[in-house]
Design a protein around this motif. Structure first.
Motif, PDB file in Angstrom:
ATOM      1  N   ALA A   1      45.186  64.903  -6.597  1.00  0.00           N
ATOM      2  CA  ALA A   1      44.332  63.749  -6.311  1.00  0.00           C
ATOM      3  C   ALA A   1      42.981  64.198  -5.761  1.00  0.00           C
ATOM      4  O   ALA A   1      42.852  65.257  -5.152  1.00  0.00           O
ATOM      5  CB  ALA A   1      45.016  62.846  -5.303  1.00  0.00           C
ATOM      6  N   VAL A   2      41.988  63.376  -5.993  1.00  0.00           N
ATOM      7  CA  VAL A   2      40.666  63.544  -5.413  1.00  0.00           C
ATOM      8  C   VAL A   2      40.498  62.432  -4.388  1.00  0.00           C
ATOM      9  O   VAL A   2      40.767  61.269  -4.681  1.00  0.00           O
ATOM     10  CB  VAL A   2      39.572  63.451  -6.495  1.00  0.00           C
ATOM     11  N   ASP A   3      40.083  62.792  -3.180  1.00  0.00           N
ATOM     12  CA  ASP A   3      39.846  61.810  -2.129  1.00  0.00           C
ATOM     13  C   ASP A   3      38.709  62.337  -1.263  1.00  0.00           C
ATOM     14  O   ASP A   3      38.902  63.239  -0.446  1.00  0.00           O
ATOM     15  CB  ASP A   3      41.110  61.586  -1.294  1.00  0.00           C
ATOM     16  N   VAL A   4      37.516  61.807  -1.490  1.00  0.00           N
ATOM     17  CA  VAL A   4      36.313  62.287  -0.817  1.00  0.00           C
ATOM     18  C   VAL A   4      35.748  61.164   0.047  1.00  0.00           C
ATOM     19  O   VAL A   4      35.405  60.098  -0.462  1.00  0.00           O
ATOM     20  CB  VAL A   4      35.261  62.762  -1.842  1.00  0.00           C
ATOM     21  N   LEU A   5      35.642  61.418   1.342  1.00  0.00           N
ATOM     22  CA  LEU A   5      35.083  60.461   2.292  1.00  0.00           C
ATOM     23  C   LEU A   5      33.813  61.054   2.882  1.00  0.00           C
ATOM     24  O   LEU A   5      33.826  62.174   3.401  1.00  0.00           O
ATOM     25  CB  LEU A   5      36.094  60.165   3.406  1.00  0.00           C
ATOM     26  N   THR A   6      32.710  60.316   2.771  1.00  0.00           N
ATOM     27  CA  THR A   6      31.448  60.733   3.371  1.00  0.00           C
ATOM     28  C   THR A   6      30.939  59.567   4.214  1.00  0.00           C
ATOM     29  O   THR A   6      31.314  58.412   3.997  1.00  0.00           O
ATOM     30  CB  THR A   6      30.408  61.117   2.299  1.00  0.00           C
ATOM     31  N   GLU A   7      30.085  59.878   5.176  1.00  0.00           N
ATOM     32  CA  GLU A   7      29.578  58.829   6.064  1.00  0.00           C
ATOM     33  C   GLU A   7      28.193  59.170   6.559  1.00  0.00           C
ATOM     34  O   GLU A   7      27.771  60.332   6.523  1.00  0.00           O
ATOM     35  CB  GLU A   7      30.537  58.608   7.230  1.00  0.00           C
ATOM     36  N   ILE A   8      27.496  58.133   7.014  1.00  0.00           N
ATOM     37  CA  ILE A   8      26.139  58.295   7.521  1.00  0.00           C
ATOM     38  C   ILE A   8      25.823  57.124   8.451  1.00  0.00           C
ATOM     39  O   ILE A   8      26.439  56.057   8.349  1.00  0.00           O
ATOM     40  CB  ILE A   8      25.121  58.360   6.355  1.00  0.00           C
TER      41      ILE A   8
ATOM     42  N   PRO B   1      39.864  70.277  -7.465  1.00  0.00           N
ATOM     43  CA  PRO B   1      39.205  70.862  -6.289  1.00  0.00           C
ATOM     44  C   PRO B   1      37.699  71.063  -6.494  1.00  0.00           C
ATOM     45  O   PRO B   1      36.908  70.778  -5.594  1.00  0.00           O
ATOM     46  CB  PRO B   1      39.925  72.201  -6.100  1.00  0.00           C
ATOM     47  N   LEU B   2      37.298  71.504  -7.685  1.00  0.00           N
ATOM     48  CA  LEU B   2      35.882  71.659  -8.001  1.00  0.00           C
ATOM     49  C   LEU B   2      35.196  70.295  -7.996  1.00  0.00           C
ATOM     50  O   LEU B   2      34.096  70.135  -7.458  1.00  0.00           O
ATOM     51  CB  LEU B   2      35.718  72.326  -9.370  1.00  0.00           C
ATOM     52  N   MET B   3      35.852  69.300  -8.577  1.00  0.00           N
ATOM     53  CA  MET B   3      35.288  67.953  -8.620  1.00  0.00           C
ATOM     54  C   MET B   3      35.114  67.380  -7.223  1.00  0.00           C
ATOM     55  O   MET B   3      34.097  66.753  -6.921  1.00  0.00           O
ATOM     56  CB  MET B   3      36.178  67.033  -9.455  1.00  0.00           C
ATOM     57  N   SER B   4      36.085  67.603  -6.354  1.00  0.00           N
ATOM     58  CA  SER B   4      35.995  67.098  -4.972  1.00  0.00           C
ATOM     59  C   SER B   4      34.800  67.698  -4.256  1.00  0.00           C
ATOM     60  O   SER B   4      34.043  66.987  -3.583  1.00  0.00           O
ATOM     61  CB  SER B   4      37.271  67.406  -4.198  1.00  0.00           C
ATOM     62  N   ALA B   5      34.622  69.006  -4.387  1.00  0.00           N
ATOM     63  CA  ALA B   5      33.503  69.679  -3.715  1.00  0.00           C
ATOM     64  C   ALA B   5      32.168  69.184  -4.266  1.00  0.00           C
ATOM     65  O   ALA B   5      31.233  68.899  -3.501  1.00  0.00           O
ATOM     66  CB  ALA B   5      33.634  71.186  -3.870  1.00  0.00           C
TER      67      ALA B   5
ATOM     68  N   ASP C   1      25.449  49.430  16.903  1.00  0.00           N
ATOM     69  CA  ASP C   1      24.565  48.632  17.763  1.00  0.00           C
ATOM     70  C   ASP C   1      23.862  47.614  16.857  1.00  0.00           C
ATOM     71  O   ASP C   1      24.153  47.546  15.668  1.00  0.00           O
ATOM     72  CB  ASP C   1      23.556  49.525  18.520  1.00  0.00           C
ATOM     73  N   ASN C   2      22.928  46.846  17.392  1.00  0.00           N
ATOM     74  CA  ASN C   2      22.273  45.787  16.615  1.00  0.00           C
ATOM     75  C   ASN C   2      21.250  46.298  15.609  1.00  0.00           C
ATOM     76  O   ASN C   2      20.799  45.551  14.754  1.00  0.00           O
ATOM     77  CB  ASN C   2      21.570  44.788  17.547  1.00  0.00           C
ATOM     78  N   ARG C   3      20.874  47.577  15.728  1.00  0.00           N
ATOM     79  CA  ARG C   3      19.794  48.100  14.889  1.00  0.00           C
ATOM     80  C   ARG C   3      20.260  49.065  13.821  1.00  0.00           C
ATOM     81  O   ARG C   3      19.474  49.470  12.967  1.00  0.00           O
ATOM     82  CB  ARG C   3      18.759  48.806  15.757  1.00  0.00           C
ATOM     83  N   SER C   4      21.505  49.501  13.853  1.00  0.00           N
ATOM     84  CA  SER C   4      21.932  50.526  12.913  1.00  0.00           C
ATOM     85  C   SER C   4      23.280  50.205  12.280  1.00  0.00           C
ATOM     86  O   SER C   4      23.999  49.323  12.735  1.00  0.00           O
ATOM     87  CB  SER C   4      21.978  51.896  13.599  1.00  0.00           C
ATOM     88  N   THR C   5      23.578  50.963  11.219  1.00  0.00           N
ATOM     89  CA  THR C   5      24.799  50.763  10.444  1.00  0.00           C
ATOM     90  C   THR C   5      25.503  52.093  10.250  1.00  0.00           C
ATOM     91  O   THR C   5      24.879  53.073   9.840  1.00  0.00           O
ATOM     92  CB  THR C   5      24.464  50.177   9.055  1.00  0.00           C
ATOM     93  N   HIS C   6      26.781  52.111  10.535  1.00  0.00           N
ATOM     94  CA  HIS C   6      27.626  53.252  10.178  1.00  0.00           C
ATOM     95  C   HIS C   6      28.243  52.892   8.831  1.00  0.00           C
ATOM     96  O   HIS C   6      28.911  51.864   8.697  1.00  0.00           O
ATOM     97  CB  HIS C   6      28.709  53.491  11.229  1.00  0.00           C
ATOM     98  N   MET C   7      27.994  53.728   7.822  1.00  0.00           N
ATOM     99  CA  MET C   7      28.487  53.459   6.473  1.00  0.00           C
ATOM    100  C   MET C   7      29.388  54.588   6.016  1.00  0.00           C
ATOM    101  O   MET C   7      29.067  55.755   6.213  1.00  0.00           O
ATOM    102  CB  MET C   7      27.320  53.334   5.499  1.00  0.00           C
ATOM    103  N   THR C   8      30.514  54.224   5.429  1.00  0.00           N
ATOM    104  CA  THR C   8      31.380  55.215   4.791  1.00  0.00           C
ATOM    105  C   THR C   8      31.408  54.933   3.292  1.00  0.00           C
ATOM    106  O   THR C   8      31.364  53.780   2.852  1.00  0.00           O
ATOM    107  CB  THR C   8      32.818  55.206   5.340  1.00  0.00           C
ATOM    108  N   LEU C   9      31.467  56.010   2.543  1.00  0.00           N
ATOM    109  CA  LEU C   9      31.592  55.974   1.089  1.00  0.00           C
ATOM    110  C   LEU C   9      32.809  56.813   0.743  1.00  0.00           C
ATOM    111  O   LEU C   9      32.889  57.981   1.141  1.00  0.00           O
ATOM    112  CB  LEU C   9      30.334  56.559   0.442  1.00  0.00           C
ATOM    113  N   ARG C  10      33.768  56.210   0.057  1.00  0.00           N
ATOM    114  CA  ARG C  10      34.990  56.929  -0.292  1.00  0.00           C
ATOM    115  C   ARG C  10      35.219  56.826  -1.795  1.00  0.00           C
ATOM    116  O   ARG C  10      35.179  55.733  -2.365  1.00  0.00           O
ATOM    117  CB  ARG C  10      36.178  56.334   0.442  1.00  0.00           C
ATOM    118  N   ASN C  11      35.440  57.976  -2.416  1.00  0.00           N
ATOM    119  CA  ASN C  11      35.811  58.039  -3.829  1.00  0.00           C
ATOM    120  C   ASN C  11      37.178  58.686  -3.918  1.00  0.00           C
ATOM    121  O   ASN C  11      37.391  59.760  -3.365  1.00  0.00           O
ATOM    122  CB  ASN C  11      34.822  58.887  -4.636  1.00  0.00           C
ATOM    123  N   ARG C  12      38.088  58.024  -4.621  1.00  0.00           N
ATOM    124  CA  ARG C  12      39.406  58.626  -4.802  1.00  0.00           C
ATOM    125  C   ARG C  12      39.962  58.247  -6.163  1.00  0.00           C
ATOM    126  O   ARG C  12      39.628  57.210  -6.724  1.00  0.00           O
ATOM    127  CB  ARG C  12      40.355  58.245  -3.687  1.00  0.00           C
TER     128      ARG C  12
END
Length: 146
Positions: free
Chosen positions: A2-9, A122-126, A99-110
Motif C-alpha cells: 500500500a501507499v499511504d503518504v501524509l503531508t502537512e503545512i 516504495p519509490l512512488m511513496s517517496a 488560531d484565527n489567522r492560520s490553517t493547519h492543513m493535511t494532505l493524504r494520498n493512499r
C-alpha cells in the motif's frame, strides 16, 4: 504494498480561505505541479457525488483519471476517490485552525497499486511525498501572497 503518504503545512490564512480554495478542484493546476488539467463531469460545485477528470504527469508518465468526491464537510474535510487504472487512489484534505489567522492543513494520498505499480510502491511513496511537500509550499506561497 500500500501507499499511504501524509503531508502537512501551516498556512497563514484563515481556514475558510484555505479550504474554499483547496476544495475547488478547478484550482488544482495552479498549485499542484503535476496536474495539467481538471474537467468537471458533473455541474461545477463541490458536493458528495461531484466528479472531475484529471490529467497529471507523475514519474514521467501521463495519467488520466476521474475523482469522485465521497466526503465533504466545508472548512473541515474533503475526500476524493478514483477506482480505475493500475493505482486506485484516495486523496483527502483536512483543515483546522490553530488560531484565527492560520490553517493547519493535511494532505493524504493512499491507495493499493497493482502490477508494476505495486512493485514500485516504495519509490512512488517517496516521489509522492516530495511532490506533495513542494505542492503545499506552493499553495502556502500563493495563498499568503493574496
Amino acid at each position: 504494498m500500500a501507499v499511504d503518504v501524509l503531508t502537512e503545512i501551516v498556512i497563514d490564512r484563515p481556514v475558510h480561505v484555505v479550504a474554499e480554495y483547496v476544495a475547488d478542484p478547478s484550482n488544482a493546476p495552479e498549485w499542484y505541479a503535476n496536474i495539467e488539467s481538471v474537467q468537471w463531469q458533473t455541474e461545477p460545485g463541490v458536493a458528495v457525488g461531484s466528479r472531475m477528470d484529471f490529467v497529471a504527469h507523475f514519474l514521467g508518465r501521463r495519467i488520466a483519471y476521474t475523482y469522485e468526491i465521497v466526503e465533504f464537510v466545508p472548512d473541515e474535510r474533503m475526500v476524493m476517490r478514483t477506482a480505475q487504472g493500475p493505482f486506485p487512489m484516495e486523496t483527502s484534505y483536512q483543515w483546522s485552525a490553530p488560531d484565527n489567522r492560520s490553517t493547519h492543513m493535511t494532505l493524504r494520498n493512499r491507495g493499493e497499486p497493482s502490477g508494476f505499480a505495486g512493485v514500485a510502491a516504495p519509490l512512488m511513496s517517496a516521489a509522492m511525498r516530495r511532490a506533495n511537500n513542494k505542492d503545499l509550499a506552493r499553495l502556502k506561497s500563493l495563498l499568503e501572497s493574496r
